[in-house]
Design a protein around this motif. Structure first.
Motif, PDB file in Angstrom:
ATOM      1  N   SER A 279       0.856  -1.180   0.000  1.00 38.74           N
ATOM      2  CA  SER A 279       0.000   0.000   0.000  1.00 38.74           C
ATOM      3  C   SER A 279       0.894   1.232   0.000  1.00 38.74           C
ATOM      4  N   ILE A 280       0.445   2.282  -0.629  1.00 39.96           N
ATOM      5  CA  ILE A 280       1.208   3.528  -0.688  1.00 39.96           C
ATOM      6  C   ILE A 280       0.314   4.658  -0.200  1.00 39.96           C
ATOM      7  N   LEU A 289      -4.332  10.175   0.763  1.00 40.91           N
ATOM      8  CA  LEU A 289      -4.809   9.071  -0.069  1.00 40.91           C
ATOM      9  C   LEU A 289      -4.126   7.772   0.340  1.00 40.91           C
ATOM     10  N   ASN A 290      -4.902   6.715   0.455  1.00 39.55           N
ATOM     11  CA  ASN A 290      -4.370   5.363   0.582  1.00 39.55           C
ATOM     12  C   ASN A 290      -4.482   4.705  -0.784  1.00 39.55           C
ATOM     13  N   MET A 291      -3.351   4.393  -1.383  1.00 44.11           N
ATOM     14  CA  MET A 291      -3.324   3.862  -2.746  1.00 44.11           C
ATOM     15  C   MET A 291      -2.915   2.391  -2.729  1.00 44.11           C
ATOM     16  N   THR A 292      -3.703   1.555  -3.377  1.00 42.89           N
ATOM     17  CA  THR A 292      -3.436   0.126  -3.422  1.00 42.89           C
ATOM     18  C   THR A 292      -3.052  -0.289  -4.836  1.00 42.89           C
ATOM     19  N   PRO A 293      -1.784  -0.608  -5.075  1.00 39.84           N
ATOM     20  CA  PRO A 293      -1.391  -1.077  -6.404  1.00 39.84           C
ATOM     21  C   PRO A 293      -2.167  -2.338  -6.782  1.00 39.84           C
ATOM     22  N   GLN A 294      -2.570  -2.406  -8.022  1.00 39.91           N
ATOM     23  CA  GLN A 294      -3.301  -3.584  -8.508  1.00 39.91           C
ATOM     24  C   GLN A 294      -2.284  -4.616  -8.986  1.00 39.91           C
ATOM     25  N   VAL A 295      -2.055  -5.630  -8.154  1.00 38.97           N
ATOM     26  CA  VAL A 295      -1.021  -6.629  -8.414  1.00 38.97           C
ATOM     27  C   VAL A 295      -1.601  -8.022  -8.154  1.00 38.97           C
ATOM     28  N   ASP A 296      -0.937  -9.022  -8.722  1.00 40.85           N
ATOM     29  CA  ASP A 296      -1.407 -10.395  -8.547  1.00 40.85           C
ATOM     30  C   ASP A 296      -1.297 -10.868  -7.103  1.00 40.85           C
ATOM     31  N   PHE A 297      -0.225 -10.450  -6.418  1.00 36.69           N
ATOM     32  CA  PHE A 297       0.002 -10.860  -5.036  1.00 36.69           C
ATOM     33  C   PHE A 297       0.207  -9.610  -4.187  1.00 36.69           C
ATOM     34  N   LYS A 298      -0.715  -9.332  -3.295  1.00 37.03           N
ATOM     35  CA  LYS A 298      -0.595  -8.150  -2.448  1.00 37.03           C
ATOM     36  C   LYS A 298       0.453  -8.344  -1.364  1.00 37.03           C
ATOM     37  N   SER A 299       0.709  -9.592  -0.981  1.00 35.42           N
ATOM     38  CA  SER A 299       1.728  -9.911  -0.003  1.00 35.42           C
ATOM     39  C   SER A 299       2.915 -10.566  -0.714  1.00 35.42           C
ATOM     40  N   PHE A 300       3.866 -11.055   0.058  1.00 32.12           N
ATOM     41  CA  PHE A 300       5.089 -11.636  -0.498  1.00 32.12           C
ATOM     42  C   PHE A 300       4.788 -12.910  -1.283  1.00 32.12           C
TER      43      PHE A 300
END
Length: 352
Positions: A279-280, A289-300
């Motif tokens: 999260s950024i 703003l809380n920005m959530t990158p749209q990625v396949d894996f939010k964690s490691f």
């Protein structure tokens, strides 16, 4: 084009992550496996199609056709085998930590310089997609100057026993095993500032809690509940010369409600979390703003990161990329780890 012949020294659990990643790389041939347990080495070699099996790493390193090696052995042998491999003309991917002492780390660094070969330290979290996404934001100034970071790697019941809990082989407990990962990724994303001082505490209050029933946990192949002389928890405040600081706590066992992994960074323009989910945090038009990158894996992404690490290692040996985790960084992280243990032992802040 002939494939690059690679070997893996140490056929324990972490080696499978290396081997799976090597097997998926079309440039690589898994050529040899070495382990003190000959039966285990032979079984792993059969699984991955390696044509050579050894129980002595010196015999493996004598093969001139081997291009690169992964070192996945107990921590107490990392320096010895790394130096021997480098002097034998092999490129090396050494699992973290680089070794057990700063003195040994400096000897490994000397071997890299005199051999001219590559040594990549196994700081696998640097190679995760999410870490590289976040680093791009940091490099472009989205967080500004990072002045504070905090990280936790807490297990409530997670002492693997075996060599992990034998200080002579491991060098320590959760700090040197799992803490090294979160310390390193914070330091890396902070821009690898020079360490000024370390103040720390280490606890041996709960032991390995082998008495606990009804809740399973990972056990090393040589698990022995009677053997445990490592810390069960450590915490530290690391101060850097640029004024930034890192607060970290780690445990194998703790009276906590749940396991916890968190990595958080704070800058003067924004903040970020890498774990438990990327999260950024920023400001636009006087609004947070809380920005959530749209990625396949939010964690490691565990195996994806190992594939990235191995592929990057091979690319680096071929001169196509520079490693993200050179020996020099392994030395600096070793200084931090040893300073934490020293501070806790002496009950005072350690200046570096």
């Amino acid at each position: 084009m002939s494939k690059l012949k690679v070997a893996v020294i140490g056929a324990g659990s972490i080696s499978d992550c290396h081997l799976q990643a090597y097997a998926s790389n079309p440039e690589v041939e898994i050529y040899a496996i070495c382990d003190l347990n000959g039966t285990r080495a032979a079984d792993v070699a059969k699984q991955y199609g390696a044509s050579h099996v050894f129980t002595d790493y010196r015999d493996l390193l004598a093969l001139p056709e081997i291009h690169s090696v992964s070192i996945c052995t107990w921590n107490d042998s990392h320096a010895e085998i790394s130096i021997a491999a480098l002097d034998a003309g092999k490129n090396v991917l050494c699992e973290k930590p680089l070794c057990q002492t700063v003195e040994d780390a400096l000897e490994v660094e000397k071997a890299v310089r005199r051999s001219g070969k590559l040594l990549q330290v196994g700081f696998v979290r640097r190679y995760s997609d999410n870490a590289q996404i976040l680093k791009k934001f940091i490099d472009e100034g989205e967080l500004g100057e990072i002045y504070y970071a905090k990280a936790s790697s807490l297990r409530r019941l997670g002492n693997p026993g075996g060599w992990f809990s034998d200080k002579s082989r491991s060098g320590g407990g959760p700090l040197i095993d799992i803490g090294v990962h979160v310390i390193d990724i914070c330091w890396y994303l902070m821009g690898r500032p020079k360490v000024k001082s370390v103040s720390a505490n280490v606890s041996n209050r709960l032991g390995n809690r082998a008495n606990i029933r009804n809740l399973s946990f990972y056990k090393a192949a040589d698990y022995d509940a009677e053997q445990n002389n490592v810390e069960d928890m450590a915490n530290a405040l690391i101060r850097f010369e640029n004024g930034a600081s890192l607060l970290v706590d780690v445990s194998f066992t703790l009276h906590a409600k749940a396991d916890e992994t968190s990595v958080k960074l704070y800058g003067d323009k924004g903040g970020a979390e890498l774990e438990p989910e990327i999260s950024i945090i920023g400001e636009k038009f006087n609004t947070i703003l809380n920005m959530t990158p749209q990625v396949d894996f939010k964690s490691f992404d565990f195996m994806g990161s190992f594939r990235n690490e191995i592929n990057h290692f091979i690319d680096s040996t071929q001169g196509r990329k520079e490693t993200l985790s050179p020996v020099e960084d392994g030395v600096e992280v070793m200084k931090m780890l040893c300073a934490i243990y020293e501070s806790a032992h002496e009950g005072r802040e350690i200046s570096l």
